[in-house]
Scaffold this motif. Sequence first.
Motif, PDB file in Angstrom:
ATOM      1  N   ARG A  86       8.202   9.700   3.521  1.00  0.00           N
ATOM      2  CA  ARG A  86       9.635   9.730   3.798  1.00  0.00           C
ATOM      3  C   ARG A  86      10.444   9.345   2.565  1.00  0.00           C
ATOM      4  O   ARG A  86      11.448   9.982   2.230  1.00  0.00           O
ATOM      5  CB  ARG A  86       9.970   8.789   4.956  1.00  0.00           C
ATOM      6  N   GLU A  87      10.011   8.305   1.863  1.00  0.00           N
ATOM      7  CA  GLU A  87      10.743   7.857   0.674  1.00  0.00           C
ATOM      8  C   GLU A  87      10.642   8.892  -0.452  1.00  0.00           C
ATOM      9  O   GLU A  87      11.618   9.125  -1.177  1.00  0.00           O
ATOM     10  CB  GLU A  87      10.219   6.493   0.205  1.00  0.00           C
TER      11      GLU A  87
ATOM     12  N   ILE B 200       0.815  -1.203   0.000  1.00  0.00           N
ATOM     13  CA  ILE B 200       0.000   0.000   0.000  1.00  0.00           C
ATOM     14  C   ILE B 200       0.859   1.268   0.000  1.00  0.00           C
ATOM     15  O   ILE B 200       0.529   2.245  -0.671  1.00  0.00           O
ATOM     16  CB  ILE B 200      -0.986   0.016   1.205  1.00  0.00           C
ATOM     17  N   TYR B 201       1.996   1.257   0.724  1.00  0.00           N
ATOM     18  CA  TYR B 201       2.840   2.455   0.732  1.00  0.00           C
ATOM     19  C   TYR B 201       3.346   2.777  -0.670  1.00  0.00           C
ATOM     20  O   TYR B 201       3.447   3.945  -1.065  1.00  0.00           O
ATOM     21  CB  TYR B 201       4.015   2.288   1.710  1.00  0.00           C
ATOM     22  N   ALA B 202       3.660   1.721  -1.458  1.00  0.00           N
ATOM     23  CA  ALA B 202       4.140   1.913  -2.826  1.00  0.00           C
ATOM     24  C   ALA B 202       3.027   2.457  -3.710  1.00  0.00           C
ATOM     25  O   ALA B 202       3.270   3.282  -4.600  1.00  0.00           O
ATOM     26  CB  ALA B 202       4.671   0.592  -3.383  1.00  0.00           C
ATOM     27  N   ARG B 203       1.799   2.029  -3.471  1.00  0.00           N
ATOM     28  CA  ARG B 203       0.673   2.524  -4.264  1.00  0.00           C
ATOM     29  C   ARG B 203       0.352   3.970  -3.918  1.00  0.00           C
ATOM     30  O   ARG B 203      -0.037   4.752  -4.782  1.00  0.00           O
ATOM     31  CB  ARG B 203      -0.548   1.620  -4.053  1.00  0.00           C
ATOM     32  N   VAL B 204       0.533   4.338  -2.646  1.00  0.00           N
ATOM     33  CA  VAL B 204       0.345   5.736  -2.242  1.00  0.00           C
ATOM     34  C   VAL B 204       1.413   6.604  -2.912  1.00  0.00           C
ATOM     35  O   VAL B 204       1.116   7.674  -3.451  1.00  0.00           O
ATOM     36  CB  VAL B 204       0.408   5.885  -0.707  1.00  0.00           C
ATOM     37  N   LYS B 205       2.666   6.137  -2.910  1.00  0.00           N
ATOM     38  CA  LYS B 205       3.746   6.864  -3.580  1.00  0.00           C
ATOM     39  C   LYS B 205       3.426   7.066  -5.055  1.00  0.00           C
ATOM     40  O   LYS B 205       3.582   8.159  -5.598  1.00  0.00           O
ATOM     41  CB  LYS B 205       5.061   6.088  -3.450  1.00  0.00           C
TER      42      LYS B 205
ATOM     43  N   VAL C  55       0.981  19.512   0.381  1.00  0.00           N
ATOM     44  CA  VAL C  55       0.237  18.270   0.191  1.00  0.00           C
ATOM     45  C   VAL C  55      -0.435  17.896   1.510  1.00  0.00           C
ATOM     46  O   VAL C  55      -0.071  18.398   2.571  1.00  0.00           O
ATOM     47  CB  VAL C  55       1.162  17.128  -0.293  1.00  0.00           C
ATOM     48  N   PRO C  56      -1.448  17.017   1.475  1.00  0.00           N
ATOM     49  CA  PRO C  56      -2.147  16.635   2.709  1.00  0.00           C
ATOM     50  C   PRO C  56      -1.187  16.105   3.765  1.00  0.00           C
ATOM     51  O   PRO C  56      -0.168  15.481   3.453  1.00  0.00           O
ATOM     52  CB  PRO C  56      -3.109  15.549   2.228  1.00  0.00           C
ATOM     53  N   SER C  57      -1.531  16.345   5.003  1.00  0.00           N
ATOM     54  CA  SER C  57      -0.681  15.914   6.114  1.00  0.00           C
ATOM     55  C   SER C  57      -0.821  14.407   6.342  1.00  0.00           C
ATOM     56  O   SER C  57      -1.722  13.754   5.798  1.00  0.00           O
ATOM     57  CB  SER C  57      -1.082  16.646   7.390  1.00  0.00           C
ATOM     58  N   GLU C  58       0.070  13.865   7.160  1.00  0.00           N
ATOM     59  CA  GLU C  58      -0.010  12.449   7.520  1.00  0.00           C
ATOM     60  C   GLU C  58      -1.371  12.132   8.129  1.00  0.00           C
ATOM     61  O   GLU C  58      -2.009  11.129   7.768  1.00  0.00           O
ATOM     62  CB  GLU C  58       1.092  12.086   8.519  1.00  0.00           C
ATOM     63  N   SER C  59      -1.804  12.980   9.040  1.00  0.00           N
ATOM     64  CA  SER C  59      -3.084  12.731   9.717  1.00  0.00           C
ATOM     65  C   SER C  59      -4.243  12.725   8.737  1.00  0.00           C
ATOM     66  O   SER C  59      -5.144  11.872   8.823  1.00  0.00           O
ATOM     67  CB  SER C  59      -3.320  13.796  10.796  1.00  0.00           C
ATOM     68  N   GLU C  60      -4.228  13.668   7.794  1.00  0.00           N
ATOM     69  CA  GLU C  60      -5.295  13.729   6.789  1.00  0.00           C
ATOM     70  C   GLU C  60      -5.294  12.487   5.914  1.00  0.00           C
ATOM     71  O   GLU C  60      -6.354  11.933   5.585  1.00  0.00           O
ATOM     72  CB  GLU C  60      -5.122  14.991   5.931  1.00  0.00           C
TER      73      GLU C  60
ATOM     74  N   ARG D 147      -0.596   5.088  10.064  1.00  0.00           N
ATOM     75  CA  ARG D 147       0.337   6.216  10.024  1.00  0.00           C
ATOM     76  C   ARG D 147       1.716   5.752   9.577  1.00  0.00           C
ATOM     77  O   ARG D 147       2.424   6.472   8.872  1.00  0.00           O
ATOM     78  CB  ARG D 147       0.409   6.881  11.406  1.00  0.00           C
ATOM     79  N   MET D 148       2.106   4.541   9.971  1.00  0.00           N
ATOM     80  CA  MET D 148       3.408   4.014   9.582  1.00  0.00           C
ATOM     81  C   MET D 148       3.516   3.896   8.050  1.00  0.00           C
ATOM     82  O   MET D 148       4.547   4.213   7.459  1.00  0.00           O
ATOM     83  CB  MET D 148       3.642   2.643  10.227  1.00  0.00           C
ATOM     84  N   THR D 149       2.413   3.473   7.423  1.00  0.00           N
ATOM     85  CA  THR D 149       2.388   3.318   5.965  1.00  0.00           C
ATOM     86  C   THR D 149       2.517   4.676   5.284  1.00  0.00           C
ATOM     87  O   THR D 149       3.294   4.852   4.349  1.00  0.00           O
ATOM     88  CB  THR D 149       1.088   2.634   5.517  1.00  0.00           C
ATOM     89  N   VAL D 150       1.747   5.641   5.762  1.00  0.00           N
ATOM     90  CA  VAL D 150       1.796   6.988   5.181  1.00  0.00           C
ATOM     91  C   VAL D 150       3.176   7.609   5.396  1.00  0.00           C
ATOM     92  O   VAL D 150       3.751   8.210   4.479  1.00  0.00           O
ATOM     93  CB  VAL D 150       0.709   7.886   5.792  1.00  0.00           C
TER      94      VAL D 150
END
Length: 251
Positions: A68-69, A23-28, A46-51, A60-63
């Motif tokens: 970060r990457e 999922i993190y790769a798909r978000v990227k 851009v939207p915040s982590e919380s958003e 949150r770890m995924t976002v």
Amino acid sequence: MVETASSIMHSLSQSIEDSPAPIYARVKQAICHKISSGEWQADQRVPSESEMVKALNISRMTVNRALRELTDEGILIRQQGVGTFVAQKKAHSALFEVHNIADEIAARGHQHRAQLIEITRTKATMEEAMNLGVRTSHSIFRATILHFENELPIQLEERVVNASLAPDYDKQDFQLNTTYDYLMKVAPMTEGEHLVEAVMASAEECQLLQIEPSEPCLQIKRRTWSKEQLVTTARLLSPSSRFQLFGHFHR
């Protein structure tokens, strides 16, 4: 029409592909698509982590990993206590060629400006004489020039020039004619070499380049010849967040 945070998040969620990728790769991938398509512009927040956590219903770890990457890759810029922003696209210069920096900047549709910091005519030091293949009594020019792209410092140029091959170097208007322009007229380059390194800038260099002391820089040390004569040596220093080298080659 200005997009609201909710509409931005809805658009981002719709862009996330349904695939076996983490999922993190798909978000990227979704964020990169927004940027490459021009929907998200440079310097846009851009939207915040919380958003993202709330709207995308992911951890949150995924976002955090996705953001970060993207930051490590220079696609986003995260400013502590301020937010995350789309990074300016880095300028790039040819790795295997020597080009006029003013032409490279103009080709990107941007404005070039040069500021002459210092220029002197003097005798070569032992190191300068060795680098230019001349005697220590030989006359040289030392010049420091700061190059701007759209009023943002992009490169600090420190150059030593063989005065016998470029006698009017110190009489040039470097805003109208760059070092490249003049030297190619009086001593056309037939050969060159350069060494590329990652370095930390001095306090004075950080001030000139308008960067934090913690930001690494890309340093190019270059020598150029006209026929069999060494014309100039140069040290070119650029902030890593604003500059990259690009090369294309084939067999």
